[in-house]
Design an enzyme around this catalytic site. Structure first.
Site, mmCIF file in Angstrom:
data_model
loop_
_atom_site.group_PDB
_atom_site.id
_atom_site.type_symbol
_atom_site.label_atom_id
_atom_site.label_comp_id
_atom_site.label_asym_id
_atom_site.label_seq_id
_atom_site.Cartn_x
_atom_site.Cartn_y
_atom_site.Cartn_z
ATOM 1 N N HIS A 55 4.697 0.263 0.108
ATOM 2 C CA HIS A 55 5.494 -0.531 1.036
ATOM 3 C C HIS A 55 4.672 -1.699 1.550
ATOM 4 O O HIS A 55 3.440 -1.682 1.479
ATOM 5 C CB HIS A 55 6.019 0.330 2.193
ATOM 6 C CG HIS A 55 4.959 1.117 2.902
ATOM 7 N ND1 HIS A 55 4.453 2.301 2.405
ATOM 8 C CD2 HIS A 55 4.303 0.900 4.063
ATOM 9 C CE1 HIS A 55 3.541 2.772 3.238
ATOM 10 N NE2 HIS A 55 3.427 1.936 4.254
ATOM 11 N N ARG B 238 5.648 6.042 14.370
ATOM 12 C CA ARG B 238 5.352 6.515 13.027
ATOM 13 C C ARG B 238 4.851 7.956 13.044
ATOM 14 O O ARG B 238 4.012 8.321 13.863
ATOM 15 C CB ARG B 238 4.259 5.608 12.485
ATOM 16 C CG ARG B 238 3.622 5.954 11.178
ATOM 17 C CD ARG B 238 2.414 5.028 11.063
ATOM 18 N NE ARG B 238 1.965 4.798 9.723
ATOM 19 C CZ ARG B 238 0.956 5.475 9.168
ATOM 20 N NH1 ARG B 238 0.359 6.436 9.831
ATOM 21 N NH2 ARG B 238 0.555 5.166 7.945
ATOM 22 N N HIS C 266 0.829 -1.211 0.000
ATOM 23 C CA HIS C 266 0.000 0.000 0.000
ATOM 24 C C HIS C 266 0.860 1.256 0.000
ATOM 25 O O HIS C 266 2.050 1.224 0.299
ATOM 26 C CB HIS C 266 -0.913 0.024 1.230
ATOM 27 C CG HIS C 266 -0.165 0.123 2.541
ATOM 28 N ND1 HIS C 266 0.454 -0.946 3.136
ATOM 29 C CD2 HIS C 266 0.068 1.189 3.356
ATOM 30 C CE1 HIS C 266 1.032 -0.558 4.259
ATOM 31 N NE2 HIS C 266 0.822 0.739 4.422
ATOM 32 N N ASP D 193 0.289 5.012 2.011
ATOM 33 C CA ASP D 193 -0.464 5.288 3.232
ATOM 34 C C ASP D 193 -1.735 6.110 3.001
ATOM 35 O O ASP D 193 -1.707 7.122 2.289
ATOM 36 C CB ASP D 193 0.434 5.991 4.262
ATOM 37 C CG ASP D 193 1.432 5.016 4.881
ATOM 38 O OD1 ASP D 193 1.078 3.832 5.045
ATOM 39 O OD2 ASP D 193 2.569 5.440 5.187
HETATM 40 C C1 OGA Z 1 3.037 2.075 8.272
HETATM 41 C C2 OGA Z 1 3.403 0.750 7.783
HETATM 42 C C3 OGA Z 1 5.300 -0.735 7.838
HETATM 43 C C4 OGA Z 1 6.161 -1.443 8.825
HETATM 44 O O1 OGA Z 1 3.401 2.408 9.418
HETATM 45 O O2 OGA Z 1 2.387 2.831 7.525
HETATM 46 O O3 OGA Z 1 2.905 0.330 6.771
HETATM 47 O O4 OGA Z 1 7.241 -1.893 8.430
HETATM 48 N N1 OGA Z 1 4.371 0.113 8.464
HETATM 49 O O5 OGA Z 1 5.769 -1.543 9.992
HETATM 50 MN MN MN Z 2 1.887 2.027 5.720
#
Ligand code: OGA
Ligand code: MN
Length: 280
Positions: A256, A271, A102, A104
């Site tokens: 990602h 995050r 995806h 974000d």
């Molecule tokens: C996010 C996500 C990826 C991860 O925080 O948006 O997709 O590696 N995380 O935890």
């Molecule tokens: Mn993400």
């Protein structure tokens, strides 16, 4: 690309990702270093810095040098730090947050331009994250497909089943009161990056439901092809986290996917997303 004075950049794969060296974020960095990191982000689409065991305030201060932190709509942030969202998979859990390809929150009218993810606790092995270059995915399409997609708008929903499953543990534990309501974003499936001027594919299997003016049945075969095409191995890189690793990815030109291969171990990240504009 600039000639860097403060940072070094080492590519992680042929088409996407670079590890940045020469930076210690904790004491704060100069505007020139910020500019170089931003330049590297535009050049490599996702950048990684190791050894950045920042306090929450230091993390937030760095994020503010890069852009404007925004809140995640479906989960609350840390106490006293609404802009910092914990991304956690516990020892006893099997589902990982965001565990599907995806970009974000594309179901928002103005999805974040970038995301910063800082590793706090990592499993002894596994828990890597994959990244894909959506400029490269677009460039590799035929002229006919580019023409077709150039006229299409994609509809993203916050309620697609696979994506919902990847956050249901967190939402049931601590969800915001409105995390049940469907959020919808409509965006061109080929977007022009506002800073580089390059075209990137902008759709993803986690959130994109169909094209405007077409049914789901009509859209799905094309979308399925594009989801598969976008993550061809040569468009991707893979990052192995250590405590203090910090990733910054450009949501306007990458996707990602965190790999869920560490059952029985805690993985804990912090995050911050940076406000973006409406894709055009
Ligand atoms: C996010 C996500 C990826 C991860 O925080 O948006 O997709 O590696 N995380 O935890
Ligand atoms: Mn993400």
């Amino acid at each position: 690309m600039m000639n860097y004075q403060d940072i070094t950049a080492r590519r992680l794969s042929g088409l996407v990702g670079a590890e940045i060296g020469g930076v210690n974020l904790a004491p704060g960095i100069t505007q020139r270093t910020v500019d170089e990191i931003r330049d590297a982000l535009l050049a490599y689409n996702v950048v990684f810095l190791r050894g950045q065991e920042l306090t929450l305030d230091q993390f937030l201060a760095f994020a503010r040098q890069l852009g404007e932190p925004s809140e995640y709509p479906l989960l609350p942030g840390l106490p006293g730090y609404p802009m910092i969202t914990p991304v956690v998979k516990r020892e006893n859990e099997t589902v990982n947050f965001g565990g599907v390809w995806h970009s974000d929150t594309t179901y928002l009218p103005e999805p974040p331009m970038a995301t910063l993810l800082l590793a706090r606790t990592v499993p002894p092995v596994g828990g890597d994250t994959l990244f894909a270059n959506m400029y490269a995915a677009y460039d590799a399409l035929s002229d006919g497909m580019k023409d077709l997609l150039g006229g299409l708008v994609g509809i993203s929903s916050s309620r697609k089943a696979d994506a919902m499953r990847t956050r249901e543990d967190r939402v049931s534990e601590a969800g915001r009161p409105n995390s049940d309501t469907e959020l919808i974003g409509e965006h061109p499936v080929v977007r022009t990056h506002p800073e580089t001027g390059r075209k990137a594919l902008y759709l993803n299997i986690a959130h994109t439901v169909r094209f405007v003016g077409m049914t789901e049945e009509e859209s799905t075969p094309i979308l399925r092809y594009l989801y598969e095409h976008s993550v061809r191995p040569e468009f991707t890189c893979r990052f192995s986290w250590e405590v203090g690793s910090l990733a910054i990815w450009d949501n306007r030109c990458t996707m990602h996917n965190p790999v869920n291969d560490y059952h029985g171990y805690l993985r804990e990240m912090h995050r911050i997303t940076l406000r973006g504009d409406a894709p055009r």
